[in-house]
Design a protein around this motif. Structure first.
Motif, mmCIF file in Angstrom:
data_model
loop_
_atom_site.group_PDB
_atom_site.id
_atom_site.type_symbol
_atom_site.label_atom_id
_atom_site.label_comp_id
_atom_site.label_asym_id
_atom_site.label_seq_id
_atom_site.Cartn_x
_atom_site.Cartn_y
_atom_site.Cartn_z
ATOM 1 N N TYR A 80 8.939 -27.743 15.531
ATOM 2 C CA TYR A 80 10.244 -27.113 15.396
ATOM 3 C C TYR A 80 10.166 -25.717 15.997
ATOM 4 O O TYR A 80 9.249 -24.944 15.689
ATOM 5 C CB TYR A 80 10.655 -27.035 13.929
ATOM 6 N N ASP A 113 15.630 -25.874 17.388
ATOM 7 C CA ASP A 113 15.719 -26.483 16.060
ATOM 8 C C ASP A 113 16.344 -25.515 15.065
ATOM 9 O O ASP A 113 17.139 -25.915 14.210
ATOM 10 C CB ASP A 113 14.318 -26.884 15.583
ATOM 11 N N ARG A 149 20.182 -26.943 16.148
ATOM 12 C CA ARG A 149 20.173 -27.943 15.078
ATOM 13 C C ARG A 149 20.484 -27.307 13.723
ATOM 14 O O ARG A 149 21.142 -27.925 12.887
ATOM 15 C CB ARG A 149 18.815 -28.657 15.053
#
Length: 379
Positions: A80, A113, A149
């Motif tokens: 991530y 992320d 995200r």
């Protein structure tokens, strides 16, 4: 490696922060040692770390590029990646689109992320929320498009600033990164910030868990106190065990600058060992012994007698922080104030001291604080 649940993801309890990467011998902060960094990332990956945190301004703008290059050796779904919009620099406020695109290119990524508003504090909160810049609007569009995200923010601001940002954007923000360690629990009133974030059900990301390394080595007396409780626990681990005891903490970031630090910290996060009530009491004693603060109770008797109408309790709180270490964050908080409300505006009339129940020498504190602020600050 222990893992924490977040939005159907398993995040490593320890994240690798890319603010203090190794640099080449004799080089400037911008000259990152890519070979050593690659070895650290390899070790991190092999030992379960899956969260890597960088930012636009780290290492004079080179951190994102180096981390992007090193991480490109691994499958994108195996880690991530987090970075931040550099709103700590007010000149960037109208550049959110161009900077975001530049960051994707530097990191060699199609998406982030985790993406953060970087360092929300007193001076930039209004521009951050100003609709003419459209920062939140743009970032939400990127999230909708899958290029972000998860959206959050980091905050070095004071409690009221944190609450104001949450009141405005709390529904859109998924996590908050704050400076949290057992020293700042009192010194920066981090406890109140933790309580506030838990109230808003915002997961907590931690920065400066060891206060820039200052909690990695303690005095001999304090070291013995902690070793009496846990003989096999190293001193830096106490900082992490403290955080494992704080409700709401999901991610702990450490800006590790060499492989040895990484190995030691990774070993600590092999298991979760929160502190007992007795151990927490001992650690609190250790923290208190490190602080030399003025015991202002914020009764505000002083403010009604100040001819300059200074917010003395707030200034004394910042002064206490500066007595431990004059930081850039302390300077930024003061610079966000009008010039006629800063410590240097104190005229030394002592009217405040005449009504202070604690009999504090406020005028001397303001003079000393003003002088400290003129000195170069550390991180």
């Amino acid at each position: 490696m222990i893992y924490k649940d977040f939005k159907n993801k398993k995040l490593s309890g320890l994240g690798l922060g890319a603010m203090r990467l190794p640099i080449v011998e004799g080089g400037s902060d911008a000259q990152i040692d890519e070979e050593q960094t690659a070895r650290m990332v390899e070790y991190a990956m092999d030992h379960g770390i899956n969260y890597f945190d960088t930012a636009y301004g780290y290492h004079d703008g080179q951190s994102e590029s180096v981390m992007g290059k090193v991480l490109s050796r691994y499958p994108r779904e195996s880690y991530y990646l987090a970075t931040k919009f550099p709103g700590y620099d007010l000149s960037n406020m109208d550049k959110v689109e161009s900077i975001f695109e530049e960051q994707l290119k530097k990191c060699g990524a199609d998406y982030f992320d985790f993406y953060l508003f970087h360092n929300v504090y007193e001076k930039n909160i209004d521009p951050y929320m100003d609709e003419k810049y459209g920062i939140m609007e743009y970032l939400l569009k990127q999230k909708e498009a899958g290029r972000i995200r998860h959206l959050g923010f980091s905050c070095h601001g004071r409690y009221d600033t944190l609450k104001r940002f949450l009141d405005t954007y709390g529904k859109e923000l998924e996590f908050c990164q704050i400076q949290l360690n057992y020293l700042d629990w009192k010194l920066q009133d981090a406890k109140a910030k933790v309580d506030l974030l838990n109230e808003y059900k915002i997961p907590i990301w931690v920065m400066e868990p060891l206060r820039g390394g200052k909690l990695a080595v303690l005095s001999e007396e304090n070291t013995e106190k902690l070793r009496a409780c846990r003989p096999d626990e190293n001193i830096p681990a106490w900082g992490f065990r403290f955080l494992q005891s704080v409700p709401g903490v999901t991610m702990v970031l450490s800006g590790m600058s060499d492989l040895e630090q990484l190995m030691e910290n990774t070993a600590t996060f092999a298991e979760e060992k929160p502190l007992t009530a007795e151990e927490m009491e001992v650690l609190t004693e250790v923290a208190d012994s490190m602080l030399d603060i003025l015991p202002c109770t914020a009764c505000r008797y002083c403010t009604s007698h100040c001819p300059k109408k200074l917010d003395i309790p707030t200034l004394l709180s910042l002064y206490n922080e500066s007595r431990f270490n004059t930081t850039i964050i302390t300077q930024m908080a003061v610079e966000a104030m009008p010039e006629d409300k800063r410590p240097s505006a104190c005229v030394g009339c002592r009217s405040c001291e005449a009504v202070c129940p604690q009999m504090l020498k406020i005028s001397e504190a303001m003079k000393d604080f003003a002088e400290k602020l003129e000195q170069p600050a550390g991180l």
